[in-house]
Write a protein that holds these residues in place. Structure first.
Motif, mmCIF file in Angstrom:
data_model
loop_
_atom_site.group_PDB
_atom_site.id
_atom_site.type_symbol
_atom_site.label_atom_id
_atom_site.label_comp_id
_atom_site.label_asym_id
_atom_site.label_seq_id
_atom_site.Cartn_x
_atom_site.Cartn_y
_atom_site.Cartn_z
ATOM 1 N N GLN A 55 15.145 4.720 4.351
ATOM 2 C CA GLN A 55 14.443 4.882 3.111
ATOM 3 C C GLN A 55 13.811 4.168 2.087
ATOM 4 O OE1 GLN A 55 18.749 4.563 1.864
ATOM 5 N NE2 GLN A 55 19.106 6.267 3.583
ATOM 6 N N PRO A 56 13.848 2.583 1.783
ATOM 7 C CA PRO A 56 12.743 2.166 1.356
ATOM 8 C C PRO A 56 11.772 2.219 1.356
ATOM 9 C CG PRO A 56 13.842 0.071 2.616
ATOM 10 C CD PRO A 56 14.829 2.060 2.442
ATOM 11 N N ALA A 57 10.834 2.779 2.274
ATOM 12 C CA ALA A 57 9.786 3.040 2.637
ATOM 13 C C ALA A 57 9.149 4.148 2.661
ATOM 14 C CB ALA A 57 9.797 3.503 4.512
ATOM 15 N N ARG A 63 6.712 6.160 -4.740
ATOM 16 C CA ARG A 63 6.252 5.865 -6.300
ATOM 17 C C ARG A 63 4.609 5.131 -6.387
ATOM 18 N NH1 ARG A 63 11.386 2.043 -4.622
ATOM 19 N NH2 ARG A 63 12.822 2.506 -6.729
ATOM 20 N N MET A 64 3.948 5.274 -4.842
ATOM 21 C CA MET A 64 3.008 4.626 -4.397
ATOM 22 C C MET A 64 1.310 6.103 -5.091
ATOM 23 S SD MET A 64 2.235 1.265 -3.559
ATOM 24 C CE MET A 64 0.845 0.789 -3.952
ATOM 25 N N LEU A 65 2.001 7.648 -4.775
ATOM 26 C CA LEU A 65 1.619 8.397 -4.407
ATOM 27 C C LEU A 65 1.127 7.923 -5.528
ATOM 28 C CD1 LEU A 65 3.274 10.745 -2.787
ATOM 29 C CD2 LEU A 65 1.234 10.012 -1.577
ATOM 30 N N PRO A 66 -0.768 8.801 -5.677
ATOM 31 C CA PRO A 66 -1.352 9.381 -7.131
ATOM 32 C C PRO A 66 -0.752 10.700 -7.853
ATOM 33 C CG PRO A 66 -2.800 9.606 -5.608
ATOM 34 C CD PRO A 66 -1.520 9.208 -4.532
ATOM 35 N N GLU A 67 -0.584 10.071 -9.162
ATOM 36 C CA GLU A 67 -0.429 10.991 -10.343
ATOM 37 C C GLU A 67 -1.238 12.327 -9.832
ATOM 38 O OE1 GLU A 67 1.778 11.949 -13.438
ATOM 39 O OE2 GLU A 67 2.420 9.838 -12.058
ATOM 40 N N GLY A 68 -0.741 13.295 -9.753
ATOM 41 C CA GLY A 68 -0.947 14.611 -9.569
ATOM 42 C C GLY A 68 -1.928 15.134 -8.048
ATOM 43 N N ALA A 69 -1.477 13.921 -7.122
ATOM 44 C CA ALA A 69 -1.540 14.474 -5.871
ATOM 45 C C ALA A 69 -0.131 15.535 -4.875
ATOM 46 C CB ALA A 69 -1.557 13.642 -5.493
ATOM 47 N N GLY A 70 -0.659 16.270 -4.119
ATOM 48 C CA GLY A 70 0.131 17.492 -4.146
ATOM 49 C C GLY A 70 0.984 16.765 -2.757
ATOM 50 N N ALA A 71 1.901 16.650 -2.703
ATOM 51 C CA ALA A 71 3.136 16.245 -1.649
ATOM 52 C C ALA A 71 4.851 16.330 -1.521
ATOM 53 C CB ALA A 71 3.524 14.439 -2.291
ATOM 54 N N GLY A 87 4.913 19.625 -3.694
ATOM 55 C CA GLY A 87 4.713 19.861 -4.784
ATOM 56 C C GLY A 87 3.699 19.117 -5.547
ATOM 57 N N GLU A 88 3.309 18.896 -6.624
ATOM 58 C CA GLU A 88 2.639 18.300 -6.980
ATOM 59 C C GLU A 88 3.401 16.702 -7.588
ATOM 60 O OE1 GLU A 88 -0.676 17.985 -11.695
ATOM 61 O OE2 GLU A 88 0.727 19.198 -11.101
ATOM 62 N N VAL A 89 2.282 15.858 -7.938
ATOM 63 C CA VAL A 89 2.908 14.208 -7.865
ATOM 64 C C VAL A 89 3.212 14.515 -9.540
ATOM 65 C CG1 VAL A 89 3.058 11.569 -7.520
ATOM 66 C CG2 VAL A 89 2.698 13.194 -5.621
ATOM 67 N N THR A 90 4.459 14.413 -10.074
ATOM 68 C CA THR A 90 4.467 13.598 -11.300
ATOM 69 C C THR A 90 6.333 12.764 -11.324
ATOM 70 O OG1 THR A 90 6.286 15.626 -11.636
ATOM 71 C CG2 THR A 90 4.537 15.998 -12.118
ATOM 72 N N SER A 91 6.101 12.455 -12.854
ATOM 73 C CA SER A 91 7.113 12.019 -12.826
ATOM 74 C C SER A 91 8.846 12.051 -12.424
ATOM 75 C CB SER A 91 7.508 10.979 -14.143
ATOM 76 O OG SER A 91 7.572 12.235 -15.263
ATOM 77 N N ASP A 92 8.574 13.586 -12.447
ATOM 78 C CA ASP A 92 10.018 13.910 -12.074
ATOM 79 C C ASP A 92 9.894 14.435 -10.497
ATOM 80 O OD1 ASP A 92 10.998 14.503 -14.649
ATOM 81 O OD2 ASP A 92 9.969 17.053 -14.640
ATOM 82 N N ILE A 98 12.587 9.973 -4.496
ATOM 83 C CA ILE A 98 13.974 8.167 -5.150
ATOM 84 C C ILE A 98 15.065 8.779 -4.389
ATOM 85 C CG2 ILE A 98 14.178 6.494 -6.123
ATOM 86 C CD1 ILE A 98 11.786 6.613 -6.985
ATOM 87 N N ASP A 99 15.703 9.596 -5.274
ATOM 88 C CA ASP A 99 17.490 9.805 -5.307
ATOM 89 C C ASP A 99 17.344 10.490 -3.788
ATOM 90 O OD1 ASP A 99 19.701 10.878 -6.382
ATOM 91 O OD2 ASP A 99 19.253 12.470 -6.299
ATOM 92 N N ARG A 100 16.369 11.780 -3.230
ATOM 93 C CA ARG A 100 16.665 12.312 -1.755
ATOM 94 C C ARG A 100 16.236 11.362 -1.602
ATOM 95 N NH1 ARG A 100 15.570 18.489 -2.664
ATOM 96 N NH2 ARG A 100 17.045 18.727 -4.249
ATOM 97 N N SER A 101 15.886 10.136 -1.097
ATOM 98 C CA SER A 101 16.009 9.272 0.414
ATOM 99 C C SER A 101 16.843 8.414 0.271
ATOM 100 C CB SER A 101 14.443 8.507 0.012
ATOM 101 O OG SER A 101 15.351 7.314 -1.140
ATOM 102 N N GLY A 102 17.994 8.767 0.114
ATOM 103 C CA GLY A 102 19.180 8.455 0.228
ATOM 104 C C GLY A 102 19.895 9.668 1.083
ATOM 105 N N GLN A 103 19.298 10.603 1.257
ATOM 106 C CA GLN A 103 19.645 11.133 2.514
ATOM 107 C C GLN A 103 19.572 11.060 4.105
ATOM 108 O OE1 GLN A 103 19.674 15.093 1.324
ATOM 109 N NE2 GLN A 103 20.301 14.787 -1.446
#
Length: 631
Positions: A55-57, A63-71, A87-92, A98-103
């Motif tokens: 989960q933290p990994a 958090r470290m993926l560059p802005e504008g990348a796809g992921a 989709g595109e990496v944005t703050s959303d 981060i929220d769904r990593s808990g699953q």
């Protein structure tokens, strides 16, 4: 003749084309990356990742993926689930990941690895078949398991390594694999990585998982960094944002960890007291601090920095490095090319480049390292700093670190690569002293001396204490056994010198006879150089075949006295010991030349000394020489 001229003309026209084809492509800014994370949630993860550090990994990657990348993020067991939509990496998108990593859990029954790759590589996600700029990061701790039937599982494994891998390779995909524990199918994961040009890591424990994920991300999307010197780093005016990733030291308790970040103005922030424009995320293994519009100057970290800590930046001023392959060989070397860009334009201004110091450092997996400066007295005209790493002294993994230090800014690039030596290449090197010396006693002497050798050039850079230095002691040991033979033979005069020369050549060609032929009769000749009148050719049958008849009496006379032979035998050994000791300092003076065969050149000084000895003997034995000439 006309056909020959035509052929030469065609060759002359084709030569520039061939030379151009061999040149590496010009450096350009990379396109936006497409990162697809695939995580195993099978039941075996309960044992291999009991604290669910996956989960933290995954949160770190988000958090470290560059802005504008796809992921996108997928989990798999018996079935495949899209945990975070592609989709595109944005703050959303980050917040959702981060929220769904808990699953992420360990409840799945099987390990359907092939289906996970098929779903994550669906052409619909990319809008086409091409995956040239797509990197997969795959984590698993098990083997292919889709059925209770072992034959079915084996058939699926073969299909993954066959048609599926061929399809992904043809589409241009790159797969980075992370094996959690040695229970995983390591051969399968290594094949997926090597065939697609990706990286492979074995995380032997869940604690090493975050670093393994970070290594894969840094290989897929190299990010701009600024170097940390001690506990400080310098931010220049062009930095729009920096992210400090500070790993916890191994012996530091996570619950009571104290960490602070001090700005150039002296203001200190902590996880409980965050300054304006700062985001602070604290996890079990690391702290991630992001500062927007940071003040220029020196920032300081209060606390211990664990392995892998780094500071990445977002800036218009970028240092771009050519892709570093995960593995390389001497036949396929690494071409390191470095350039600086402002915006999307490469900088070739000599005034700007002239104040930049560019250094390349290689560090082996056991901590040995060496550095080479890429920037010379004059900056490159095209603005590209170049160097090749053709080979390294040992196979293994090396960390490549490039640091550019200017007067007002600094940048850093890191990558990991593995040097693979040809099969069987290293073993003969270590065995050379044994093959060269027939007697086992001199063999241990060069072996302990090898670690004491100074650093030398390994390919284009210096790697301290990593060189293969065994071959040179072997050559010196051989020379130390040959020198006494020349010195003893010199006392016998010019006639006996011919005999010694013939024996010397036999020794060089037949190493099995090195220790038997020379020391038998030579020590006696110093005391009995005059015994010429007793020709009895029966004493030395080996020399009888090559030595002229007028020189045979000298050998016969020495054989007639077998009793004194045990006494002179220790004498050459005593003479060898100081000479071999004298040879050891010469090895230290020859540092940096381990890659050259110096055995032939080492003979030259000794030959010069022997000529001096022979000249003295010639002058003292003029009568004897004149007598031989009369004959």
């Amino acid at each position: 003749m006309q056909e020959l001229l035509k052929s030469l003309l065609v060759a002359a026209l084709m030569l520039p084309v061939a030379v151009f084809a061999q040149q590496p492509p010009s450096l350009e800014l990379p396109d936006d990356a497409d990162i697809r994370i695939i995580v195993d949630i099978s039941g075996s993860m309960k044992a291999n990742d009991p604290d669910n550090l996956r989960q933290p990994a995954v949160r770190l990657l988000a958090r470290m993926l560059p802005e504008g990348a796809g992921a996108g993020v997928w989990t798999f067991g018996q079935y495949v689930n899209m945990l975070v939509p592609h989709g595109e990496v944005t703050s959303d998108w980050r917040e959702l990941a981060i929220d769904r990593s808990g699953q992420i859990n360990s409840v799945a029954l099987r390990t359907n690895l092939g289906e996970a790759l098929r779903v994550a590589s669906d052409p619909y996600l990319s809008g086409g078949e091409e995956l040239d700029n797509t990197d997969f990061i795959l984590l698993t701790d098990g083997k292919v398991d889709i059925s209770d039937d072992a034959g079915t599982n084996q058939q699926e494994r073969e299909e993954i390594l066959g048609s599926l891998l061929a399809e992904l390779t043809d589409r241009g995909a790159t797969i980075h694999t992370v094996a959690l524990s040695e229970e995983a199918d390591l051969a399968l994961l290594e094949a997926l990585a090597s065939e697609t040009g990706g990286s492979y890591s074995l995380a032997r424990s869940a604690e090493a998982l975050t670093l393994a994920f970070l290594k894969a991300l840094n290989t897929a999307v190299p990010q701009q960094q600024i170097p940390i010197e001690g506990d400080s780093f310098t931010v220049d005016d062009g930095v729009e944002e920096f992210t400090a990733l500070i790993f916890r030291a191994d012996d530091e308790p996570a619950a009571t960890r104290e960490l602070g970040l001090v700005s150039p103005t002296g203001e200190e922030s902590t996880a409980e007291s965050v300054a304006d424009g700062m985001r602070w995320a604290r996890e079990t293994e690391y702290d991630l601090i992001t500062v927007t519009d940071p003040a220029a100057g020196q920032w300081r970290i209060n606390g211990e920095l664990g392995e892998g800590s780094r500071v990445t930046v977002v800036s218009d001023l970028r240092m771009v490095v050519s892709p570093i392959p995960p593995t390389f060989t001497a036949d396929d070397p690494v071409s390191v090319r470095v350039a600086f860009f402002e915006g999307d334009q490469k900088i070739d201004n000599a005034d700007f480049l002239g104040v930049i110091d560019v250094r390349l450092t290689l560090t082996s997996d056991d901590g040995r390292s060496g550095t080479k400066t890429l920037s010379g007295d004059q900056p490159p005209e095209d603005g590209v700093y170049s160097d090749d790493i053709a080979r390294l002294p040992d196979s293994g993994e090396y960390e490549l670190d490039i640091v550019a230090d200017g007067q007002t800014f600094s940048r850093r690039f890191t990558a990991v690569t593995r040097f693979v030596a040809p099969e069987g290449e290293e073993t003969p090197v270590a065995a050379e002293p044994v093959d060269t010396l027939p007697e086992p006693e001199p063999e241990p002497e060069p072996v302990p001396e090898a670690p004491e050798q100074p650093a030398s050039d390994a390919g284009p850079i210096d790697i301290s204490q990593v060189e293969e230095s065994e071959p040179e002691p072997a050559a010196n040991a051989e020379e130390s056994a040959v020198v006494p033979l020349w010195m003893m033979a010199a006392a016998g005069g010019v006639g006996l010198l011919v005999v010694a020369g013939a024996v010397f050549l036999m020794m060089r060609r037949r190493k099995s006879g090195d220790e038997e032929a020379p020391p038998v009769v030579q020590p006696e000749e110093e005391e009995i150089p005059v015994a010429e009148p007793d020709p009895e050719p029966e004493a030395d049958p080996e020399q009888e075949e090559e030595v002229p008849e007028d020189d045979i009496p000298v050998a016969d006379t020495t054989i007639d006295e077998p009793e004194p032979e045990p006494e002179p035998e220790p004498e050459p050994k005593k003479e060898q010991e100081p000479e071999s000791e004298d040879a050891e300092p010469e090895e230290d003076e020859e540092f940096g030349l381990e890659d050259f065969d110096l055995s032939e050149f080492d003979d030259l000084p000794d030959t010069g000394d022997e000529k001096g000895i022979l000249d003295d003997e010639d002058e003292s034995d003029d009568g004897e020489d004149d007598g031989k000439k009369d004959r």
